[in-house]
Design a protein around this motif. Structure first.
Motif, mmCIF file in Angstrom:
data_model
loop_
_atom_site.group_PDB
_atom_site.id
_atom_site.type_symbol
_atom_site.label_atom_id
_atom_site.label_comp_id
_atom_site.label_asym_id
_atom_site.label_seq_id
_atom_site.Cartn_x
_atom_site.Cartn_y
_atom_site.Cartn_z
ATOM 1 N N VAL A 1 -6.435 8.554 16.648
ATOM 2 C CA VAL A 1 -6.209 8.005 15.304
ATOM 3 C C VAL A 1 -5.054 7.015 15.340
ATOM 4 O O VAL A 1 -5.127 5.926 14.753
ATOM 5 C CB VAL A 1 -5.945 9.125 14.272
ATOM 6 C CG1 VAL A 1 -5.540 8.560 12.923
ATOM 7 C CG2 VAL A 1 -7.173 10.020 14.133
ATOM 8 N N ARG A 2 -3.987 7.355 16.057
ATOM 9 C CA ARG A 2 -2.831 6.446 16.172
ATOM 10 C C ARG A 2 -3.243 5.129 16.831
ATOM 11 O O ARG A 2 -2.815 4.055 16.416
ATOM 12 C CB ARG A 2 -1.705 7.118 16.960
ATOM 13 C CG ARG A 2 -1.075 8.283 16.196
ATOM 14 C CD ARG A 2 -0.061 8.991 17.060
ATOM 15 N NE ARG A 2 0.958 8.099 17.530
ATOM 16 C CZ ARG A 2 2.179 8.002 17.017
ATOM 17 N NH1 ARG A 2 2.506 8.775 16.018
ATOM 18 N NH2 ARG A 2 3.050 7.169 17.517
ATOM 19 N N GLU A 3 -4.096 5.217 17.848
ATOM 20 C CA GLU A 3 -4.560 4.004 18.520
ATOM 21 C C GLU A 3 -5.383 3.136 17.566
ATOM 22 O O GLU A 3 -5.221 1.910 17.529
ATOM 23 C CB GLU A 3 -5.392 4.350 19.750
ATOM 24 C CG GLU A 3 -5.839 3.121 20.522
ATOM 25 C CD GLU A 3 -6.664 3.467 21.745
ATOM 26 O OE1 GLU A 3 -7.449 2.594 22.151
ATOM 27 O OE2 GLU A 3 -6.532 4.583 22.286
ATOM 28 N N LEU A 4 -6.256 3.761 16.797
ATOM 29 C CA LEU A 4 -7.053 3.009 15.821
ATOM 30 C C LEU A 4 -6.167 2.320 14.789
ATOM 31 O O LEU A 4 -6.393 1.157 14.443
ATOM 32 C CB LEU A 4 -8.039 3.929 15.101
ATOM 33 C CG LEU A 4 -9.233 4.423 15.901
ATOM 34 C CD1 LEU A 4 -10.024 5.441 15.087
ATOM 35 C CD2 LEU A 4 -10.121 3.257 16.308
ATOM 36 N N ILE A 5 -5.159 3.025 14.322
ATOM 37 C CA ILE A 5 -4.245 2.460 13.322
ATOM 38 C C ILE A 5 -3.503 1.258 13.906
ATOM 39 O O ILE A 5 -3.405 0.213 13.263
ATOM 40 C CB ILE A 5 -3.261 3.542 12.810
ATOM 41 C CG1 ILE A 5 -4.017 4.554 11.929
ATOM 42 C CG2 ILE A 5 -2.100 2.920 12.054
ATOM 43 C CD1 ILE A 5 -3.204 5.770 11.528
ATOM 44 N N GLU A 6 -3.019 1.413 15.139
ATOM 45 C CA GLU A 6 -2.276 0.317 15.773
ATOM 46 C C GLU A 6 -3.193 -0.851 16.134
ATOM 47 O O GLU A 6 -2.859 -2.009 15.887
ATOM 48 C CB GLU A 6 -1.561 0.838 17.021
ATOM 49 C CG GLU A 6 -0.407 1.765 16.696
ATOM 50 C CD GLU A 6 0.180 2.427 17.927
ATOM 51 O OE1 GLU A 6 -0.072 1.956 19.054
ATOM 52 O OE2 GLU A 6 0.899 3.427 17.748
ATOM 53 N N ARG A 7 -4.334 -0.561 16.701
ATOM 54 C CA ARG A 7 -5.236 -1.613 17.174
ATOM 55 C C ARG A 7 -5.838 -2.415 16.031
ATOM 56 O O ARG A 7 -5.987 -3.635 16.117
ATOM 57 C CB ARG A 7 -6.352 -1.005 18.007
ATOM 58 C CG ARG A 7 -7.293 -2.089 18.575
ATOM 59 C CD ARG A 7 -8.299 -1.514 19.497
ATOM 60 N NE ARG A 7 -7.604 -1.095 20.710
ATOM 61 C CZ ARG A 7 -8.186 -0.570 21.767
ATOM 62 N NH1 ARG A 7 -9.483 -0.370 21.755
ATOM 63 N NH2 ARG A 7 -7.499 -0.225 22.822
ATOM 64 N N PHE A 8 -6.202 -1.766 14.945
ATOM 65 C CA PHE A 8 -6.883 -2.453 13.851
ATOM 66 C C PHE A 8 -6.015 -2.638 12.612
ATOM 67 O O PHE A 8 -6.521 -3.016 11.558
ATOM 68 C CB PHE A 8 -8.166 -1.693 13.479
ATOM 69 C CG PHE A 8 -9.157 -1.631 14.595
ATOM 70 C CD1 PHE A 8 -9.871 -2.764 14.976
ATOM 71 C CD2 PHE A 8 -9.367 -0.449 15.296
ATOM 72 C CE1 PHE A 8 -10.788 -2.709 16.009
ATOM 73 C CE2 PHE A 8 -10.279 -0.391 16.329
ATOM 74 C CZ PHE A 8 -10.996 -1.522 16.702
ATOM 75 N N ASP A 9 -4.721 -2.384 12.769
ATOM 76 C CA ASP A 9 -3.798 -2.485 11.643
ATOM 77 C C ASP A 9 -4.334 -1.702 10.438
ATOM 78 O O ASP A 9 -4.343 -2.170 9.305
ATOM 79 C CB ASP A 9 -3.554 -3.953 11.265
ATOM 80 C CG ASP A 9 -2.354 -4.104 10.341
ATOM 81 O OD1 ASP A 9 -1.441 -3.261 10.414
ATOM 82 O OD2 ASP A 9 -2.348 -5.056 9.534
ATOM 83 N N ALA A 10 -4.838 -0.518 10.751
ATOM 84 C CA ALA A 10 -5.439 0.343 9.730
ATOM 85 C C ALA A 10 -4.370 1.246 9.101
ATOM 86 O O ALA A 10 -3.224 1.263 9.540
ATOM 87 C CB ALA A 10 -6.522 1.196 10.377
#
Length: 135
Positions: free
Chosen positions: A116-125
Motif C-alpha cells: 500500500v505504501r508503494e502504491l501511495i508513493e508511486r501513484f501519488d495516491a
C-alpha cells in the motif's frame, strides 16, 4: 453458577445482551440502557433522555424485554428503567468504541503495509480512511 447467572451477579450488561440475542426495538432499547443494579430480583437500568422515545414507541416493549430477561436469568425478574444522565457506558456506546478501535487498527495496518505504501508513493495516491472496513 452458570455463565448468565455470573453475568447478572457481576453486572455485565453487555454480556447479558449478547446472550439474549435480541432484535428490533427490544435490542435498541436494551443497547441504550446503562446497568445501575440488580438486587432481590429487580434489574435497574437507566436510559438517557436522548433515547427516552424508545420507551414510548411500543407500550408492550418493556414487558417483552422483562420476559426475555427473566427467561435468560432462569427465575422471576422485574425490570425497572429510569431516564437520566448516563454515568457509565451503555452497550451501544461500548460497541461504537470497539468499532472505532477496529477501524483505527485497520487504517494503521493499511498505512504500514509495504504494498500500500508503494502504491501511495508511486501513484501519488492517498488512503481514504472512511472507505476502510475492518475485517
Amino acid at each position: 453458577m452458570t455463565e448468565i447467572a455470573s453475568a447478572f451477579a457481576a453486572g455485565e450488561w453487555h454480556a447479558i445482551l449478547r446472550a439474549l440475542g435480541l432484535g428490533g426495538m427490544m435490542r435498541e432499547l436494551a443497547q441504550h440502557c446503562e446497568w445501575t443494579g440488580f438486587a432481590d430480583g429487580v434489574l435497574n437500568l437507566r436510559l438517557s433522555e436522548t433515547h427516552r422515545h424508545l420507551l414510548g414507541m411500543n407500550p408492550g416493549l418493556l414487558d417483552r424485554l422483562q420476559d426475555a430477561l427473566a427467561t435468560q436469568y432462569g427465575g422471576p425478574l422485574r425490570l425497572r428503567i429510569e431516564t437520566g444522565a448516563i454515568a457509565g457506558e451503555t452497550p451501544a456506546q461500548r460497541d461504537q468504541a470497539e468499532k472505532r478501535a477496529r477501524h483505527v487498527e485497520a487504517v494503521a495496518a493499511l498505512e504500514s503495509d509495504p504494498f500500500v505504501r508503494e502504491l501511495i508513493e508511486r501513484f501519488d495516491a492517498s488512503l481514504v480512511e472512511a472507505s476502510v472496513r475492518p475485517l
